[in-house]
Design a protein around this motif. Structure first.
Motif, short mmCIF file in Angstrom:
data_model
loop_
_atom_site.label_atom_id
_atom_site.label_comp_id
_atom_site.label_asym_id
_atom_site.label_seq_id
_atom_site.Cartn_x
_atom_site.Cartn_y
_atom_site.Cartn_z
N ASP A 179 0.73 -0.70 -0.02
CA ASP A 179 0.42 0.13 0.18
C ASP A 179 1.11 1.27 -0.14
OD1 ASP A 179 0.56 -0.05 2.43
OD2 ASP A 179 -0.85 0.74 3.43
N ASP A 180 2.12 0.95 -0.46
CA ASP A 180 2.99 2.29 -0.17
C ASP A 180 2.84 2.74 -1.96
OD1 ASP A 180 3.88 2.46 2.04
OD2 ASP A 180 5.64 0.64 1.44
N THR A 181 3.56 4.90 -1.75
CA THR A 181 3.34 4.77 -3.04
C THR A 181 4.76 5.39 -3.27
OG1 THR A 181 0.89 5.50 -3.32
CG2 THR A 181 3.04 6.72 -5.04
N ILE A 182 5.09 4.32 -4.39
CA ILE A 182 6.52 4.86 -3.83
C ILE A 182 7.29 5.08 -5.43
CG2 ILE A 182 9.25 3.10 -3.99
CD1 ILE A 182 7.10 0.77 -2.06
N LYS A 183 8.42 5.93 -5.50
CA LYS A 183 9.00 6.23 -6.51
C LYS A 183 10.53 6.70 -6.38
CE LYS A 183 5.48 10.30 -6.84
NZ LYS A 183 4.88 11.35 -7.32
N VAL A 184 11.20 6.18 -7.54
CA VAL A 184 13.08 6.30 -7.24
C VAL A 184 13.56 7.24 -8.76
CG1 VAL A 184 14.72 4.95 -7.63
CG2 VAL A 184 12.83 3.55 -6.54
N SER A 185 14.67 8.10 -8.16
CA SER A 185 15.13 9.01 -8.99
C SER A 185 16.74 8.32 -9.04
CB SER A 185 14.94 10.10 -8.23
OG SER A 185 13.86 10.61 -8.30
N TYR A 186 17.69 9.09 -9.79
CA TYR A 186 19.11 8.57 -10.18
C TYR A 186 19.97 9.52 -10.81
CZ TYR A 186 23.35 7.20 -12.45
OH TYR A 186 24.45 7.11 -12.84
N THR A 187 20.02 10.36 -9.87
CA THR A 187 21.06 11.33 -10.61
C THR A 187 22.68 10.64 -11.36
OG1 THR A 187 20.20 12.77 -8.27
CG2 THR A 187 22.72 13.26 -9.65
N PRO A 188 22.89 11.31 -12.58
CA PRO A 188 23.64 11.21 -13.40
C PRO A 188 24.98 11.10 -12.42
CG PRO A 188 22.28 12.88 -14.10
CD PRO A 188 21.58 12.75 -12.57
N GLY A 189 25.64 9.93 -12.98
CA GLY A 189 27.17 9.57 -11.84
C GLY A 189 27.43 8.01 -12.38
N THR A 190 28.10 7.29 -11.87
CA THR A 190 29.68 6.57 -11.95
C THR A 190 28.41 4.91 -12.45
OG1 THR A 190 29.09 4.79 -9.74
CG2 THR A 190 30.79 7.04 -10.81
N LEU A 191 26.48 4.85 -12.59
CA LEU A 191 26.48 3.76 -13.26
C LEU A 191 26.69 3.54 -14.74
CD1 LEU A 191 25.05 1.50 -11.99
CD2 LEU A 191 22.85 2.70 -12.95
N THR A 192 27.36 2.47 -14.80
CA THR A 192 27.75 2.43 -16.11
C THR A 192 27.51 0.56 -16.95
OG1 THR A 192 29.32 3.62 -16.57
CG2 THR A 192 30.15 1.79 -17.98
N THR A 193 27.11 0.38 -18.35
CA THR A 193 26.38 -0.81 -18.13
C THR A 193 27.58 -1.91 -18.82
OG1 THR A 193 26.35 -0.20 -20.51
CG2 THR A 193 24.25 -0.36 -19.77
N LEU A 194 27.66 -2.58 -18.94
CA LEU A 194 28.89 -3.66 -18.59
C LEU A 194 30.23 -3.50 -20.26
CD1 LEU A 194 28.77 -7.85 -17.70
CD2 LEU A 194 29.81 -5.85 -16.31
N ASP A 195 29.21 -3.19 -21.34
CA ASP A 195 29.27 -3.05 -22.51
C ASP A 195 29.78 -1.08 -22.75
OD1 ASP A 195 27.00 -1.49 -22.67
OD2 ASP A 195 25.95 -2.86 -24.08
N GLY A 196 29.87 -0.88 -21.67
CA GLY A 196 30.34 0.73 -20.92
C GLY A 196 29.16 1.94 -22.05
N MET A 197 27.91 1.58 -21.57
CA MET A 197 28.19 3.57 -22.08
C MET A 197 26.71 3.70 -20.71
SD MET A 197 27.45 4.52 -24.49
CE MET A 197 25.76 5.29 -24.64
N ALA A 198 27.20 4.67 -19.80
CA ALA A 198 27.16 5.43 -19.08
C ALA A 198 24.94 5.00 -18.85
CB ALA A 198 26.98 6.99 -18.68
N ALA A 199 24.93 5.03 -17.59
CA ALA A 199 22.84 5.13 -17.23
C ALA A 199 22.23 6.51 -17.46
CB ALA A 199 22.86 4.65 -16.81
N THR A 200 21.22 7.09 -18.03
CA THR A 200 20.92 8.60 -18.29
C THR A 200 20.13 8.87 -17.11
OG1 THR A 200 19.04 7.66 -19.21
CG2 THR A 200 20.37 8.72 -20.60
N ALA A 201 19.72 9.93 -17.00
CA ALA A 201 18.62 10.11 -15.11
C ALA A 201 17.53 10.06 -15.34
CB ALA A 201 19.23 11.02 -15.23
N PHE A 202 17.24 9.73 -14.45
CA PHE A 202 15.63 9.59 -14.18
C PHE A 202 15.03 10.18 -12.80
CE2 PHE A 202 17.47 4.71 -12.98
CZ PHE A 202 16.87 5.00 -11.83
N THR A 203 13.38 10.50 -12.29
CA THR A 203 13.37 11.29 -11.78
C THR A 203 11.73 10.11 -11.93
OG1 THR A 203 14.32 12.80 -12.26
CG2 THR A 203 12.53 13.06 -10.94
N ASP A 204 11.66 10.21 -10.36
CA ASP A 204 10.61 9.93 -9.50
C ASP A 204 9.72 8.92 -10.46
OD1 ASP A 204 10.30 11.53 -7.34
OD2 ASP A 204 9.12 12.73 -8.27
N GLU A 205 10.43 7.68 -10.93
CA GLU A 205 9.73 6.33 -11.28
C GLU A 205 8.93 6.00 -10.52
OE1 GLU A 205 9.57 5.66 -14.65
OE2 GLU A 205 10.77 7.53 -15.51
#
Length: 522
Positions: free
Chosen positions: A310-336
């Motif tokens: 019964d929670d409403t949960i929102k997740v955000s990511y600020t651009p930083g170090t997060l990278t895929t194994l094939d070398g691409m940086a993850a893009t930001a997202f807000t209140d997913e």
């Protein structure tokens, strides 16, 4: 030898039943009963055999004066026989008629009905080809249209960019009934079902095998297609997409389009908000780690906290170090927003929760009278939240709806509840167009439109959908509510629709009904 013994016992049993069935009829000669009893060795399997296979025909009728079996010319190894038991081999694929002409010493029974002295019987034999399969595969374009065809051979190493999809297509002969796919390195990794097309997404760099098995149990047979090193997944330069946010064991899970490099995870670069009604739960992310079974899923553990349904949960990511194994940086997202994985009990209750396998007649009006019959319902292929079908419903202006869900035979389909368990009851809804005049909704003295779900005993009331003035139009929307069962047992459900407060028809599609056990925040 075992088959011979079983057949012999069966003949004695059938003879006994044949004699017993001929009761005290004045038309019957008790010393010489006449009764038609015919069998085949494949009679319990629709008389299907594979080409060049054998099938045994038996005439254990009583009171026989003469008989003639006739087999199709050119399709079997014999043409006629007067024997009581005949074994034939069929060497031609297709549907073939085997006839038996019998002459009895008197009028003969067929089951419990007395027929004439001469009887003709036709037995249809289906001769199948050996099971054989062909598999093709195509790259999928971004709009899911077919792209380039792949080379289907060992060591082909067809290059697929990480996060792209491949459509596998099979064609078969021989009427197989079981279909099993294995996609090494793909999602899904396995698939079972008769759907001739399966879309597989490859997220991890590497080289992978593929296997397809088509088989049948009776007559037994199958074909296996396997290719070693069929797919070679190469690094991508495309953006890293967040595909969904969901729950795993009370934790937050982030599913990305490609595998994540565990060494680039930093919990401080993620943020989470939790709301429960008017309460805001304050917490922080203690640990971020890659799911050991799925390299594209990141699991966020909260500091001395877990999430509830019964929670409403929102997740955000600020651009930083997060990278895929094939070398691409993850893009930001807000209140997913997190959508919970729900164990829909309707899937195991024979309840057609997604409207894929039922007709409108199986969702009948419950005869409440008055406004409750002022609606229209049809099963539609025009739009679906999942699968290919949904229910299209129109509440009439100032009308309503009350329906149940039945089997084809008209018996209500029951759903099992457990006393004390809390359930989420939800539906997906797609409203087609506005259903009220702005400023005049709901009509004076009435209520806004809604959809409610009850057990037929009315032990609870779930209101998953309130059609308020801000309800989205032209998109699929999930709505739900929670109930706690105060009874245990199987009970049928009714769906009640209310539209008395609207001066226009409310037109919407309904799909994927869900009833799932949940845990609520204490």
């Amino acid at each position: 030898m075992k088959i011979y013994k079983i057949t012999k016992i069966s003949i004695y049993l059938l003879l006994f039943l044949s004699i017993s069935a001929c009761d005290n009829s004045d038309d019957n000669d008790f010393s010489e009963p006449n009764h038609r009893v015919i069998y085949t060795s494949q009679m319990n399997f629709d008389n299907k055999i594979e080409v060049n296979g054998e099938i045994t025909f038996g005439d254990v009728s009583t009171g026989i004066e003469s008989r003639t079996w006739t087999f199709p010319s050119g399709a079997a190894n014999i043409e006629t026989s007067s024997e009581s038991v005949v074994k034939a081999t069929f060497n031609k694929v297709g549907s073939h008629n085997v006839t038996l002409h019998q002459i009895f010493k008197g009028n003969a029974y067929v089951d419990k009905t007395l027929k004439g002295r001469e009887l003709d019987t036709t037995i249809v034999i289906t001769v199948l080809e050996p099971v054989s399969a062909i598999v093709q595969a195509f790259k999928l374009n971004e709009d899911d249209s077919l792209g380039a065809e792949l080379t289907m051979s060992d060591n082909a190493e067809n290059e697929i960019i990480a996060s792209e999809k491949v459509r596998f297509i099979y064609s078969v002969i021989g009427q197989p009934e079981i279909f099993q796919w294995t996609f090494e390195g793909g999602s899904p990794q396995t698939y079972e079902g008769a759907n001739p097309e399966v879309d597989v997404k490859y997220r991890s760099v590497g080289t992978y095998d593929m296997q397809f098995i088509a088989s049948r149990e009776r007559p037994f047979g199958g074909d296996t297609i396997q290719f070693k090193k069929l797919i070679k997944v190469i690094p991508s330069t495309k953006p890293v997409d967040l595909e969904r946010v969901f729950d795993i064991d009370g934790k937050v899970a982030l599913e990305f389009s490609r595998d994540i490099d565990p060494s680039t995870l930093n919990p401080a670069q993620f943020a989470i908000t939790i709301e429960n009604g008017s309460d805001v739960i304050t917490t922080n992310i203690e640990l971020a780690e890659v799911d050991p079974s799925n390299g594209n899923i990141v699991i966020l553990s909260l500091n001395n906290e877990r999430i509830y349904n019964d929670d409403t949960i929102k997740v955000s990511y600020t651009p930083g170090t997060l990278t895929t194994l094939d070398g691409m940086a993850a893009t930001a997202f807000t209140d997913e927003i997190l959508l919970f994985n729900l164990n829909n009990i309707l899937k195991s209750e024979n309840f057609d929760y997604s409207f894929e396998n039922s007709t409108a007649a199986q969702w009948p009006y419950q005869w409440w009278g008055g406004t409750w019959g002022m609606y229209d319902l049809a099963i539609s292929s025009s739009r679906a939240q999942d699968g290919t079908k949904s229910a299209y419903i129109e509440y009439h202006e100032q009308g309503g709806m009350i329906i149940g869900h039945n089997t084809i035979g008209g018996t209500p389909i029951k759903v099992t509840f457990t006393s004390g368990q809390t359930y989420e009851i939800g539906v997906w809804v797609y409203v087609v167009e506005p259903w009220f005049t702005p400023g005049n909704y709901p009509l004076p003295g009435l209520f806004a439109s809604d959809l409610r779900i009850y057990p037929s005993s009315f032990d609870f009331e779930a209101v998953p959908v309130n059609f308020d003035e801000n309800f989205p139009i032209g998109e699929w929307v999930y709505r739900s509510s929670f109930i706690t069962a105060d009874f245990s047992g199987a009970i049928d459900l009714v769906l009640r629709g209310y539209n008395e407060g609207a001066n226009q028809k409310l037109k919407f599609y309904l799909d994927n009904l869900t009833i799932a056990p949940v845990n609520l925040r204490p």
